[in-house]
Design a protein around this motif. Structure first.
Motif, PDB file in Angstrom:
ATOM      1  N   PRO A  19      24.066  -8.987  18.854  1.00 14.49           N
ATOM      2  CA  PRO A  19      24.668  -9.208  17.315  1.00 14.49           C
ATOM      3  C   PRO A  19      24.311 -10.606  16.826  1.00 14.49           C
ATOM      4  O   PRO A  19      23.724 -11.513  17.715  1.00 14.49           O
ATOM      5  N   PRO A  20      23.769 -10.678  15.631  1.00 17.29           N
ATOM      6  CA  PRO A  20      23.200 -12.062  14.992  1.00 17.29           C
ATOM      7  C   PRO A  20      23.981 -12.899  14.920  1.00 17.29           C
ATOM      8  O   PRO A  20      25.084 -12.790  15.188  1.00 17.29           O
TER       9      PRO A  20
ATOM     10  N   ASN B  94      33.654  -4.633  12.224  1.00 20.57           N
ATOM     11  CA  ASN B  94      32.825  -6.037  11.898  1.00 20.57           C
ATOM     12  C   ASN B  94      31.669  -5.995  13.015  1.00 20.57           C
ATOM     13  O   ASN B  94      30.516  -6.064  12.319  1.00 20.57           O
ATOM     14  N   ARG B  95      31.968  -5.606  14.314  1.00 23.70           N
ATOM     15  CA  ARG B  95      30.921  -5.923  15.287  1.00 23.70           C
ATOM     16  C   ARG B  95      30.317  -4.742  15.200  1.00 23.70           C
ATOM     17  O   ARG B  95      28.841  -4.807  15.361  1.00 23.70           O
ATOM     18  N   ALA B  96      30.620  -3.508  14.674  1.00 28.20           N
ATOM     19  CA  ALA B  96      29.722  -2.245  14.739  1.00 28.20           C
ATOM     20  C   ALA B  96      28.972  -2.475  13.733  1.00 28.20           C
ATOM     21  O   ALA B  96      27.582  -2.065  13.660  1.00 28.20           O
TER      22      ALA B  96
ATOM     23  N   ALA C 191      21.542  -5.033  13.323  1.00 28.14           N
ATOM     24  CA  ALA C 191      20.703  -5.707  14.385  1.00 28.14           C
ATOM     25  C   ALA C 191      20.032  -4.561  14.881  1.00 28.14           C
ATOM     26  O   ALA C 191      19.385  -4.864  16.006  1.00 28.14           O
ATOM     27  N   GLY C 192      20.113  -3.238  14.755  1.00 29.77           N
ATOM     28  CA  GLY C 192      19.525  -2.317  15.158  1.00 29.77           C
ATOM     29  C   GLY C 192      20.071  -1.951  16.638  1.00 29.77           C
ATOM     30  O   GLY C 192      19.171  -1.581  17.632  1.00 29.77           O
TER      31      GLY C 192
ATOM     32  N   THR D 232      26.410   3.708  19.057  1.00 28.11           N
ATOM     33  CA  THR D 232      25.331   3.421  18.527  1.00 28.11           C
ATOM     34  C   THR D 232      24.895   4.827  18.134  1.00 28.11           C
ATOM     35  O   THR D 232      24.224   5.428  18.773  1.00 28.11           O
ATOM     36  N   PRO D 233      24.507   5.461  16.580  1.00 29.95           N
ATOM     37  CA  PRO D 233      25.457   4.525  15.619  1.00 29.95           C
ATOM     38  C   PRO D 233      26.713   4.762  15.773  1.00 29.95           C
ATOM     39  O   PRO D 233      27.180   5.550  16.471  1.00 29.95           O
ATOM     40  N   PHE D 234      27.702   3.680  15.014  1.00 32.65           N
ATOM     41  CA  PHE D 234      28.972   3.569  15.286  1.00 32.65           C
ATOM     42  C   PHE D 234      29.799   4.934  14.350  1.00 32.65           C
ATOM     43  O   PHE D 234      29.538   5.053  13.435  1.00 32.65           O
TER      44      PHE D 234
END
Length: 190
Positions: free
Chosen positions: A157-158, A144-146, A152-153, A25-27
Motif C-alpha cells: 500500500p502507498p 479502505n485497504r482493498a 497500487a496494483g 486481488t481484485p477485491f
C-alpha cells in the motif's frame, strides 16, 4: 480522557487486525469471505434475503457446523459489500463467541433450520454498542485497504494519501484528527 483512550485503542486494535489480513486481488467481499472460511476451517454461507421491516439488513447465524451471513438482496452493490464485511468482521473480532443465544429474527429468516442447531445469532440489533463500532470500523478499514491495494496494483500500500487522512479524521483519535487536519491544510496551500 477515558473515551479518547478507548477510541485510540479501538482504532489500533482494528487497524492491526485488518493489516494482518490477506485480501483477494481484485477485491471482492464474497471471495474474502471464502478465504476467511478456509482460514477458520468451517464454511460460511452467504445468503441473500428479501428485506423485511424491523429486521436488520445483515445477520450472522452461527451453527455447530457452519456460519451463515444473510444480507438484504435488494440494495446497492456497495451497501451489500459493506453488509457482508460488517458481518464477517463480527467473526474476525470474535463477537460470535460471546453473543447471546438465538433470536426470533433467525427463526423468521431461516424457518427450515431447527432452532436447536443455532448456537448464536448475531444481528445488528443484538450486539453491544462497542461490538457494533468495532465491526463497522473493521469493515470500513478492509474496504479502505482493498482500495489502496487496487490503486497500487496489488503491491505494498502507498503512504497515507488524502483518502486515508480523511478516513482517519473520521475514525482516528482526537490528537490524530488535529494533526491530519493540519496536514490536509498544508497540502491545500502547496
Amino acid at each position: 480522557m477515558h473515551t479518547a483512550r478507548s477510541h485510540r485503542q479501538l482504532w489500533q486494535r482494528c487497524r492491526h487486525l485488518v493489516d494482518g489480513l490477506v485480501l483477494p486481488t481484485p477485491f471482492d467481499a464474497e471471495s474474502f469471505i471464502g478465504m476467511l472460511a478456509q482460514a477458520r476451517g468451517r464454511p460460511i454461507d452467504v445468503v441473500p434475503v428479501t428485506a423485511r421491516p424491523h429486521i436488520p439488513c445483515g445477520l450472522l447465524v452461527t451453527t455447530d457446523r457452519a456460519d451463515c451471513i444473510l444480507y438484504t438482496a435488494d440494495t446497492t452493490l456497495l451497501h451489500r459489500q459493506h453488509i457482508l464485511l460488517h458481518e464477517a468482521a463480527h467473526l474476525l473480532c470474535g463477537h460470535h463467541e460471546t453473543s447471546p443465544a438465538a433470536s426470533a429474527a433467525a427463526e423468521m429468516l431461516l424457518p427450515n433450520l431447527p432452532p436447536s442447531l443455532i448456537r448464536r445469532v448475531l444481528g445488528r440489533s443484538v450486539y453491544s454498542e462497542p461490538q457494533e463500532a468495532e465491526a463497522e470500523l473493521v469493515a470500513s478499514l478492509i474496504l479502505n485497504r482493498a482500495a489502496r491495494l487496487a490503486r497500487a496494483g496489488g503491491a505494498v500500500p502507498p503512504p497515507a494519501g488524502a483518502g486515508d487522512i480523511l478516513l482517519r479524521s473520521l475514525f482516528g483519535t482526537p490528537d490524530q484528527r488535529g494533526q491530519e487536519d493540519k496536514a490536509r491544510e498544508a497540502g491545500a496551500h502547496d
